[in-house]
Design a protein around this motif. Structure first.
Motif, PDB file in Angstrom:
ATOM      1  N   PRO A 472       0.796  -1.225   0.000  1.00  0.00           N
ATOM      2  CA  PRO A 472       0.000   0.000   0.000  1.00  0.00           C
ATOM      3  C   PRO A 472       0.827   1.273   0.000  1.00  0.00           C
ATOM      4  CG  PRO A 472      -0.892  -1.579   1.564  1.00  0.00           C
ATOM      5  CD  PRO A 472       0.420  -2.132   1.096  1.00  0.00           C
ATOM      6  N   ASP A 473       2.047   1.240   0.600  1.00  0.00           N
ATOM      7  CA  ASP A 473       2.822   2.463   0.679  1.00  0.00           C
ATOM      8  C   ASP A 473       3.708   2.692  -0.541  1.00  0.00           C
ATOM      9  OD1 ASP A 473       4.525   0.396   1.198  1.00  0.00           O
ATOM     10  OD2 ASP A 473       5.442   1.276   2.980  1.00  0.00           O
ATOM     11  N   ALA A 474       3.624   1.799  -1.544  1.00  0.00           N
ATOM     12  CA  ALA A 474       4.364   2.032  -2.781  1.00  0.00           C
ATOM     13  C   ALA A 474       3.721   3.191  -3.537  1.00  0.00           C
ATOM     14  CB  ALA A 474       4.352   0.763  -3.647  1.00  0.00           C
ATOM     15  N   GLU A 475       4.572   3.987  -4.216  1.00  0.00           N
ATOM     16  CA  GLU A 475       4.026   5.149  -4.928  1.00  0.00           C
ATOM     17  C   GLU A 475       3.106   4.713  -6.049  1.00  0.00           C
ATOM     18  OE1 GLU A 475       5.521   9.219  -7.218  1.00  0.00           O
ATOM     19  OE2 GLU A 475       6.982   7.838  -6.355  1.00  0.00           O
ATOM     20  N   PHE A 476       3.462   3.614  -6.720  1.00  0.00           N
ATOM     21  CA  PHE A 476       2.610   3.034  -7.746  1.00  0.00           C
ATOM     22  C   PHE A 476       1.980   1.764  -7.195  1.00  0.00           C
ATOM     23  CE2 PHE A 476       5.784   5.392 -10.151  1.00  0.00           C
ATOM     24  CZ  PHE A 476       4.994   6.096 -11.048  1.00  0.00           C
ATOM     25  N   SER A 477       0.835   1.396  -7.743  1.00  0.00           N
ATOM     26  CA  SER A 477       0.181   0.176  -7.280  1.00  0.00           C
ATOM     27  C   SER A 477      -0.683  -0.373  -8.398  1.00  0.00           C
ATOM     28  CB  SER A 477      -0.709   0.475  -6.067  1.00  0.00           C
ATOM     29  OG  SER A 477      -1.442  -0.679  -5.697  1.00  0.00           O
ATOM     30  N   THR A 478      -0.885  -1.693  -8.384  1.00  0.00           N
ATOM     31  CA  THR A 478      -1.960  -2.239  -9.207  1.00  0.00           C
ATOM     32  C   THR A 478      -3.271  -1.807  -8.582  1.00  0.00           C
ATOM     33  OG1 THR A 478      -2.045  -4.259  -7.901  1.00  0.00           O
ATOM     34  CG2 THR A 478      -0.614  -4.280  -9.824  1.00  0.00           C
ATOM     35  N   ASP A 479      -4.302  -1.857  -9.359  1.00  0.00           N
ATOM     36  CA  ASP A 479      -5.610  -1.428  -8.878  1.00  0.00           C
ATOM     37  C   ASP A 479      -6.088  -2.270  -7.697  1.00  0.00           C
ATOM     38  OD1 ASP A 479      -5.182  -1.241 -11.850  1.00  0.00           O
ATOM     39  OD2 ASP A 479      -6.739   0.258 -11.581  1.00  0.00           O
ATOM     40  N   HIS A 480      -5.727  -3.570  -7.686  1.00  0.00           N
ATOM     41  CA  HIS A 480      -6.137  -4.438  -6.585  1.00  0.00           C
ATOM     42  C   HIS A 480      -5.456  -4.066  -5.281  1.00  0.00           C
ATOM     43  CE1 HIS A 480      -7.263  -6.932 -10.038  1.00  0.00           C
ATOM     44  NE2 HIS A 480      -8.067  -7.560  -9.222  1.00  0.00           N
ATOM     45  N   GLY A 481      -4.257  -3.441  -5.384  1.00  0.00           N
ATOM     46  CA  GLY A 481      -3.439  -3.239  -4.204  1.00  0.00           C
ATOM     47  C   GLY A 481      -3.947  -2.206  -3.224  1.00  0.00           C
ATOM     48  N   VAL A 482      -5.022  -1.476  -3.558  1.00  0.00           N
ATOM     49  CA  VAL A 482      -5.465  -0.385  -2.683  1.00  0.00           C
ATOM     50  C   VAL A 482      -6.801  -0.657  -2.010  1.00  0.00           C
ATOM     51  CG1 VAL A 482      -4.200   1.419  -3.884  1.00  0.00           C
ATOM     52  CG2 VAL A 482      -6.498   0.821  -4.653  1.00  0.00           C
ATOM     53  N   LYS A 483      -7.319  -1.876  -2.143  1.00  0.00           N
ATOM     54  CA  LYS A 483      -8.583  -2.174  -1.480  1.00  0.00           C
ATOM     55  C   LYS A 483      -8.433  -1.909   0.012  1.00  0.00           C
ATOM     56  CE  LYS A 483     -12.039  -5.728  -0.734  1.00  0.00           C
ATOM     57  NZ  LYS A 483     -12.403  -7.138  -0.866  1.00  0.00           N
ATOM     58  N   GLY A 484      -9.354  -1.130   0.561  1.00  0.00           N
ATOM     59  CA  GLY A 484      -9.318  -0.798   1.974  1.00  0.00           C
ATOM     60  C   GLY A 484      -8.466   0.414   2.308  1.00  0.00           C
ATOM     61  N   GLU A 485      -7.771   0.978   1.307  1.00  0.00           N
ATOM     62  CA  GLU A 485      -6.919   2.139   1.540  1.00  0.00           C
ATOM     63  C   GLU A 485      -7.667   3.423   1.182  1.00  0.00           C
ATOM     64  OE1 GLU A 485      -3.815   1.864   2.850  1.00  0.00           O
ATOM     65  OE2 GLU A 485      -4.224  -0.274   3.004  1.00  0.00           O
ATOM     66  N   GLU A 486      -7.093   4.577   1.574  1.00  0.00           N
ATOM     67  CA  GLU A 486      -7.641   5.871   1.171  1.00  0.00           C
ATOM     68  C   GLU A 486      -6.498   6.873   1.069  1.00  0.00           C
ATOM     69  OE1 GLU A 486      -9.110   7.912   5.273  1.00  0.00           O
ATOM     70  OE2 GLU A 486     -10.415   6.331   4.510  1.00  0.00           O
ATOM     71  N   TYR A 487      -6.624   7.815   0.123  1.00  0.00           N
ATOM     72  CA  TYR A 487      -5.576   8.797  -0.137  1.00  0.00           C
ATOM     73  C   TYR A 487      -6.224  10.133  -0.497  1.00  0.00           C
ATOM     74  CZ  TYR A 487      -2.973   4.448  -0.593  1.00  0.00           C
ATOM     75  OH  TYR A 487      -2.446   3.216  -0.362  1.00  0.00           O
ATOM     76  N   ASP A 488      -5.507  11.223  -0.234  1.00  0.00           N
ATOM     77  CA  ASP A 488      -6.032  12.536  -0.618  1.00  0.00           C
ATOM     78  C   ASP A 488      -6.282  12.591  -2.114  1.00  0.00           C
ATOM     79  OD1 ASP A 488      -5.983  13.685   1.959  1.00  0.00           O
ATOM     80  OD2 ASP A 488      -3.844  14.043   1.788  1.00  0.00           O
ATOM     81  N   SER A 489      -5.334  12.069  -2.894  1.00  0.00           N
ATOM     82  CA  SER A 489      -5.426  12.155  -4.352  1.00  0.00           C
ATOM     83  C   SER A 489      -5.094  10.818  -4.997  1.00  0.00           C
ATOM     84  CB  SER A 489      -4.456  13.215  -4.885  1.00  0.00           C
ATOM     85  OG  SER A 489      -4.718  14.473  -4.292  1.00  0.00           O
ATOM     86  N   ILE A 490      -5.834  10.494  -6.049  1.00  0.00           N
ATOM     87  CA  ILE A 490      -5.639   9.248  -6.793  1.00  0.00           C
ATOM     88  C   ILE A 490      -5.428   9.574  -8.267  1.00  0.00           C
ATOM     89  CG2 ILE A 490      -6.828   7.206  -7.701  1.00  0.00           C
ATOM     90  CD1 ILE A 490      -5.928   6.688  -4.924  1.00  0.00           C
ATOM     91  N   LEU A 491      -4.361   9.030  -8.850  1.00  0.00           N
ATOM     92  CA  LEU A 491      -4.191   9.015 -10.300  1.00  0.00           C
ATOM     93  C   LEU A 491      -4.426   7.578 -10.748  1.00  0.00           C
ATOM     94  CD1 LEU A 491      -3.373   9.933 -13.126  1.00  0.00           C
ATOM     95  CD2 LEU A 491      -0.966   9.606 -12.451  1.00  0.00           C
ATOM     96  N   PHE A 492      -5.456   7.393 -11.537  1.00  0.00           N
ATOM     97  CA  PHE A 492      -5.858   6.072 -12.017  1.00  0.00           C
ATOM     98  C   PHE A 492      -5.543   6.006 -13.508  1.00  0.00           C
ATOM     99  CE2 PHE A 492      -9.974   3.334 -12.661  1.00  0.00           C
ATOM    100  CZ  PHE A 492      -9.196   2.274 -13.067  1.00  0.00           C
ATOM    101  N   VAL A 493      -4.543   5.197 -13.879  1.00  0.00           N
ATOM    102  CA  VAL A 493      -4.144   5.057 -15.286  1.00  0.00           C
ATOM    103  C   VAL A 493      -4.912   3.886 -15.875  1.00  0.00           C
ATOM    104  CG1 VAL A 493      -2.243   4.707 -16.891  1.00  0.00           C
ATOM    105  CG2 VAL A 493      -1.863   5.985 -14.768  1.00  0.00           C
ATOM    106  N   MET A 494      -5.738   4.178 -16.859  1.00  0.00           N
ATOM    107  CA  MET A 494      -6.640   3.182 -17.421  1.00  0.00           C
ATOM    108  C   MET A 494      -6.226   2.876 -18.855  1.00  0.00           C
ATOM    109  SD  MET A 494     -10.773   3.516 -17.954  1.00  0.00           S
ATOM    110  CE  MET A 494     -11.097   3.805 -16.229  1.00  0.00           C
TER     111      MET A 494
END
Length: 582
Positions: A472-494
């Protein structure tokens, strides 16, 4: 009245209704969307039971089971309870085993019928059922010793499903646990939930079930998670507040999920949404195959980096996360491209048994041993009893640590050999099958279309790099890796990258018109899209690296607003002073 006060008032009304439903004796499902405070409602139920039902249950020796997904979650709930409590937080494995262990004759029959007998340690074939006099479950390692069969974790689930077919077993369960609460119900084993529905919920028999979770946050259905639980005998209670995200995000979530509208509890609303498209890209995209329609590799990573820098210029301070489907480039950047080249979709989709074994079992165990942390060790093993109870056991675990430290500097096969030799950690059946194949000199047998030897010869550092990427604390993540997490800002590359996810071709479809694999594909994409968007507290940017067709463009416009859709070139030219709200 401010937004927070209004949201809290509505949340309190819902919590009161949950308690009223609990008192009625009817099974219920609390459907709590992103940021709705599902755990808070679960604890309100537990607090009420403690204050109102303790004496009643104590008189007849009954308990309330609170089934959670992990031992860490068990500890959180235990910390809130009074000592000697009739409420028992537990994982499904420990709940099931606690009920089954007294039925030794039935267990012995079932392990034979279900094919759960292990190979003999001397390699002379399988253990015969006549040799087994007792079944135990301690470390989640399947082996037999002196007539005692020790179960693997998955064996407990299979046996519990089988035992639920027995009338006497169900009667004892219901008498001992008249109420069963399940946290994150959507991640429960489908096989177990189906038994609960058939034997208890649908015929409206005890126990009473209280399910807490969110069906739209089921993203592991391919691994046996049940997802949404439906029954006309379950009262559905929807939580309508969102205590995580600003109004700009909540409005988008309501457009994605109109059947569960939320109200924000956040008074500030200075966040922004950007939907950045690349339809005006004039270069040559990938023309065929897996990545058809995707930007060329060099341009893709360069443009992602530019978008990130631009967002920083626009004032996206605070915690942030970049979510990506473009696993191929990230694997190259972070040095696990050989691993990805063999596992492919199985690594992208998080369903390869080897990788899951290393990530969820071996590495947590190694960290616990390296840190000399016994509590972390039994959490990693998924048990409640401490695994180090004698000097001999301590020596065995110390030897495992030392040998793992060396093996982790070498190949995948070296790590597996150490684990197998130790006999301390259960190896999943599928991994065990491939390990036996390799050991039987069938090294050319194809695993993911490559010889198994080629996979096992990969340097283990690639596994470690891939695991690091999932954190979770990696700057980049797969989309699955953030379930249950929250952040001020999200960049979602689709874009392209995971075969199971093609948001641009799926999200705009109507689920009522789909069935079979098409419906499953839609649900899988919809859920992950919702999870990704709902992680944002304030700002959300979606960078779409494949062409956006007319139908998908219309969907994006309905969800996010046409005014928030902008081409990459114009986004990069947009001055910060025009986009930041004071």
């Amino acid at each position: 009245m401010g937004k927070r006060e209004s949201a809290e008032q509505r949340a309190d009304e819902i919590d009161r209704f949950i308690i009223e439903t609990l008192q009625s004796g009817k099974s219920f499902r609390v459907e709590a969307g992103a940021g709705a405070g599902k755990t808070f409602s679960l604890m309100k139920v537990i607090d009420w039971l403690e204050s109102k039902k303790k004496n009643e249950f104590a008189k007849v020796g009954q308990h309330v089971a609170c089934i959670t997904y992990t031992n860490a979650a068990v500890d959180v709930i235990k910390s809130r309870l009074k000592s000697d409590n009739f409420i028992q937080p537990c994982t499904i494995h420990n709940f099931a085993w606690g009920l089954m262990k007294r039925f030794q004759s039935s267990l012995i029959r079932d392990v034979d019928e279900l094919g759960l007998l292990p190979d003999k340690q001397d390699g002379t074939g399988k253990v015969q059922i006549e040799e087994i006099t007792k079944v135990s479950y301690e470390l989640g390692v399947r082996y037999a010793r002196n007539g005692e069969l020790f179960l693997y974790h998955d064996d407990v689930i299979k046996l519990f499903v089988s035992m639920l077919d027995k009338v006497k077993f169900r009667s004892i369960l219901a008498k001992q646990y008249p109420i069963i609460l399940i946290d994150e119900y959507q991640d429960s084993f489908r096989s177990i939930m189906n038994q609960f529905l058939q034997y208890f919920i649908n015929p409206e028999l005890k126990p009473q079930f209280g399910l807490f979770g969110d069906a739209w946050q089921t993203i592991y259905s391919s691994m046996g998670a049940c997802g949404e639980v439906r029954s006309e005998h379950i009262t559905i209670i929807k939580k309508e507040a969102n205590f995580r995200s600003q109004e700009v995000i909540v409005n988008a979530l309501n457009n994605i999920r109109p059947e569960l509208p939320q109200m924000t509890a956040i008074d500030e609303n200075d966040g922004r949404i950007y939907i950045i498209t690349t339809n005006n890209y004039i270069g040559l995209r990938h023309q065929k195959g897996y990545y058809k329609g995707e930007l060329p590799d060099e341009d893709l990573y360069w443009m992602i980096d530019n978008v990130r820098k631009k967002l920083n210029e626009l004032g996206w301070a605070g915690s942030h996360k970049s979510l990506m489907l473009t696993h191929k480039l990230l694997a190259k950047e972070q040095h696990y491209n050989q691993l990805l080249s063999i596992l492919g979709d199985h690594l992208r989709d998080g369903d390869d048994e080897h990788f899951l074994f290393f990530m969820n079992k071996i590495e947590p165990i190694y960290k616990a041993l390296a840190d000399n942390n016994p509590k972390l060790l039994f959490e990693a093993l998924g048990i409640e009893r401490k695994p180090v109870q004698s000097k001999a056991q301590k020596k065995m675990w110390k030897q495992l640590k030392e040998e793992l430290a060396i093996a982790r500097e070498n190949r995948i096969i070296d790590v597996l050999r150490v684990i197998e030799k130790s006999e301390l950690v259960g190896i999943p059946d599928k991994v065990n099958f491939w390990l036996r194949t390799y050991k039987n000199n069938d090294e050319g047998t194809l695993f993911c279309n490559k010889p198994i030897k080629e996979f096992y010869d990969i340097h283990y550092s690639e596994v470690l790099n891939a695991i690091e990427f999932q954190k979770p604390d990696a700057e980049f993540s797969t989309d699955h890796g953030v379930k249950g997490e929250e952040y001020d800002s999200i960049l979602f590359v689709m874009g392209r990258g995971w075969n199971n996810y093609k948001f641009d071709e799926v999200l705009y479809r109507k689920p009522e018109e789909l069935n079979g694999k098409d419906y499953d594909m839609y649900i899988r994409n919809r859920n992950l899209f919702y999870v990704c968007c709902s992680r944002a507290k304030k700002n959300l940017a979606i960078f779409i690296t494949v062409p956006v067709g007319a139908l998908f463009r219309k969907y994006l416009s309905v969800v996010f607003g046409e005014e928030n859709i902008i081409d990459y070139k114009h986004f990069m030219e947009k001055p910060a002073i025009n986009v930041i709200k004071e």
